[in-house]
Design an enzyme around this catalytic site. Structure first.
Site, PDB file in Angstrom:
ATOM      1  N   ASP A 204       0.961  -0.943   0.165  1.00  0.00           N
ATOM      2  CA  ASP A 204       0.037  -0.301   0.048  1.00  0.00           C
ATOM      3  C   ASP A 204       0.599   1.189   0.258  1.00  0.00           C
ATOM      4  O   ASP A 204       2.125   1.084   0.327  1.00  0.00           O
ATOM      5  CB  ASP A 204      -0.765   0.472   1.461  1.00  0.00           C
ATOM      6  CG  ASP A 204      -1.632  -1.001   1.198  1.00  0.00           C
ATOM      7  OD1 ASP A 204      -2.144  -2.126   0.420  1.00  0.00           O
ATOM      8  OD2 ASP A 204      -3.224  -0.549   2.194  1.00  0.00           O
ATOM      9  N   HIS A 348       4.000  -2.955   3.874  1.00  0.00           N
ATOM     10  CA  HIS A 348       4.114  -0.922   2.753  1.00  0.00           C
ATOM     11  C   HIS A 348       4.742  -0.521   1.342  1.00  0.00           C
ATOM     12  O   HIS A 348       6.174  -1.138   2.778  1.00  0.00           O
ATOM     13  CB  HIS A 348       3.719   0.270   3.592  1.00  0.00           C
ATOM     14  CG  HIS A 348       2.082   0.215   3.821  1.00  0.00           C
ATOM     15  ND1 HIS A 348       1.533  -0.800   5.087  1.00  0.00           N
ATOM     16  CD2 HIS A 348       1.356   1.324   4.796  1.00  0.00           C
ATOM     17  CE1 HIS A 348       0.753  -0.310   5.486  1.00  0.00           C
ATOM     18  NE2 HIS A 348       0.233  -0.112   4.592  1.00  0.00           N
TER      19      HIS A 348
END
Ligand code: ZN
Length: 396
Positions: A204, A348
């Site tokens: 993400d 991430h």
């Protein structure tokens, strides 16, 4: 008079017996030897953990393969048949329910492509009945249409182009076989073995400073992932988005600015999502179909907007907590301790520690038998059809 009439009828019959075959002849032209350039396609199939390399020739979208290659592969499944030559009936003999005995050269593809194939016929004897098949003769080998053989033997073979799967239905049980091909659209190798666990890694908040490093690691292992990107960052890093797309990663929507959507009005939520899709589509030519809300935060209003825009909500079943623990060992341990079949894992690609952890995580996951796929592939493989506005955390 009557005798004359009978003689006339007889004469007519004799004449017709010459005329009718003459008229029937044009129908036979479809099986008159005819040549075609056949392009070889190398494929890999996994059946019960065993890897097979074989080759087919695709003619007009039909897979042609050697019947003994098929028999050899299917030995491991509920579909078994022996292949031999029936000299008395001058036919290839298929004996159902009998394991096939390999005779040496099975599944060994020849090194050449672009062969000249000759359309021909083959007599096949199954359970005492002779059937004629239209086949392709290449280098003295006979290639059968997969579909013809499956029909004759009473099992179904379906080819799913979207996820590159050959599905063999043996009646009492279904054997699913995944195939990757070295040619064809995308040429992304995706081999899914039904007997081993499947997971999807997701990243993400990028593309960011460390996305390139993450992409390098994924490339080194040939493993795909799903990137939930922010529209405003995608717009600034089109080359990274293109690289993701070309490798076969899935690019998904994570809003434009990482806004907490539950606090925004409907018009703003819509804008965050639609603008992100537009910028990704302008770069890759393909609009994302999956959405993940910033902070995973949704309420009934956000869900309604996503329903209207036709997006399912993809969350995760394993949070690596890489956003909290900026420590490669902690990220590695969080992953390896809890990972399960059909998990969606959250990372991430904006932290260097995540990239460092991935160097160990990916080989460890592979060593444990996990197969890494994109989220869409995981859902498709798991038989889950995604509904707009619904939340999904895994493929179980
Ligand atoms: Zn986020």
């Amino acid at each position: 008079m009557l005798r004359k009439f009978v003689s006339f009828i007889l004469l007519l019959c004799i004449l017709l017996s010459f005329v009718i075959p003459a008229y029937a002849a044009p129908n036979e032209s479809i099986i008159t030897p005819n040549t075609i350039v056949a392009n070889r396609r190398d494929s890999t199939v996994y059946i019960n953990n065993q890897r097979f390399n074989f080759h087919t020739f695709d003619i007009n979208g039909q897979n042609h393969m050697r019947i003994r290659d098929l028999a050899f592969m299917l030995n491991r499944t509920g579909v078994q048949f022996g292949v031999s030559w029936n000299s008395e009936r001058r036919a290839i003999q298929l004996t159902t329910g009998t394991p096939y005995t390999p005779v040496g050269s099975e599944l060994r593809p020849k090194s050449t492509t672009g062969k000249t194939g000759i359309f021909s016929e083959a007599r096949v004897c199954i359970d005492g009945t002779i059937s004629i098949f239209n086949t392709l003769s290449i280098d003295g080998e006979t290639y059968f249409r997969l579909r013809d053989i499956s029909t004759a033997l009473g099992f179904s073979i379906t080819w799913s182009a979207s996820d590159s799967r050959i599905i063999i239905d043996a009646g009492s049980r279904t054997v699913e076989v995944s195939v990757s091909t070295s040619t064809g659209p995308g040429a992304h190798r995706r081999i899914i073995d039904t007997s081993r666990p499947v997971i999807a890694l997701t990243f993400d908040d990028g593309p960011g400073l460390h996305t390139t490093e993450v992409l390098d690691i994924l490339s080194a292992h040939g493993t795909p992932a799903t990137f939930f990107v922010l529209g405003r960052l995608a717009e600034r890093n089109p080359a990274t988005i293109t690289r993701m797309y070309n490798f076969g990663h899935e690019i998904a929507n994570h809003s434009w600015s990482h806004a907490l959507l539950t606090r925004e009005n409907n018009a703003r939520i819509t804008k965050e999502i639609v603008n992100t899709n537009m910028v990704i589509e302008s770069i890759t030519g393909r609009a994302p179909v999956l959405f993940r809300a910033p902070y995973g935060a949704v309420n009934s209003r956000v869900e309604q907007v996503l329903r209207d825009l036709d997006f399912p909500i993809i969350n995760w079943s394993l949070d690596s907590r890489d956003w909290e623990n900026r420590n490669a060992n902690a990220i590695y341990n969080a992953t390896m301790r809890d990972v399960r079949d059909r998990d969606i894992l959250l990372y991430h690609d904006i932290h260097i520690t995540t990239a460092h952890a991935l160097r160990r995580i990916i080989p460890s996951l592979i060593a444990q038998g996990f197969q890494l796929v994109t989220v869409s592939e995981l859902m498709c493989f798991s038989g889950i059809s995604l509904q707009a506005g619904q939340e999904y955390r895994h493929g179980r």
